[in-house]
Design a protein around this motif. Structure first.
Motif, short mmCIF file in Angstrom:
data_model
loop_
_atom_site.label_atom_id
_atom_site.label_comp_id
_atom_site.label_asym_id
_atom_site.label_seq_id
_atom_site.Cartn_x
_atom_site.Cartn_y
_atom_site.Cartn_z
N LEU A 1 -0.06 11.91 -16.09
CA LEU A 1 -0.84 11.96 -17.26
C LEU A 1 -0.92 13.26 -17.88
O LEU A 1 -0.99 13.58 -18.92
N THR B 1 -0.15 9.78 -10.61
CA THR B 1 -0.32 9.04 -11.90
C THR B 1 -1.18 10.02 -12.65
O THR B 1 -0.63 10.33 -13.79
N TRP B 2 -2.17 10.71 -11.97
CA TRP B 2 -3.06 11.59 -12.81
C TRP B 2 -2.09 12.89 -13.16
O TRP B 2 -2.24 13.27 -14.27
N LEU C 1 -5.77 4.73 -9.36
CA LEU C 1 -4.75 5.65 -9.95
C LEU C 1 -4.45 6.71 -8.65
O LEU C 1 -5.41 7.44 -8.40
#
Length: 99
Positions: free
Chosen positions: A16, A12-13, A8
């Motif tokens: 999230l 992406t982190w 990732l």
């Protein structure tokens, strides 16, 4: 995803963490932020958003400054001002306990 071997990226982190913040799950967002910084040895983009979520919830955030130091992050002027806002919640929480 990361547990199944997918790599990732920081975006992406970041997504999230934003997702958990928007749903009000601050502790989960904090957990994801911590996991990202530990597993990938990277600096996620969401310190500011996480801090803003704690300010909106009017809840003290413990260990945030230590996390910044551990990740070799130096707070910007705006982030330092927000940290001061959150520190005021700690004083309120302690005084509520003493009453």
């Amino acid at each position: 995803m990361s547990e199944s071997g997918c790599r990732l990226g920081s975006l992406t982190w970041d997504a999230l963490v934003k997702l958990y913040i928007e749903t009000g799950e601050i502790e989960k967002a904090d957990s994801i932020l911590n996991k990202a910084s530990q597993q990938l040895n990277m600096k996620p983009l969401q310190y500011d958003s996480l801090l803003q979520a704690y300010i909106n919830a009017k809840v003290p955030i413990y260990g945030f400054r230590e996390r910044l130091k551990a990740d070799n992050m130096f707070p910007s002027k705006m982030l330092a001002e927000r940290l001061a806002q959150v520190d005021a919640f700690k004083k309120t929480a302690v005084s509520d306990l003493l009453d």
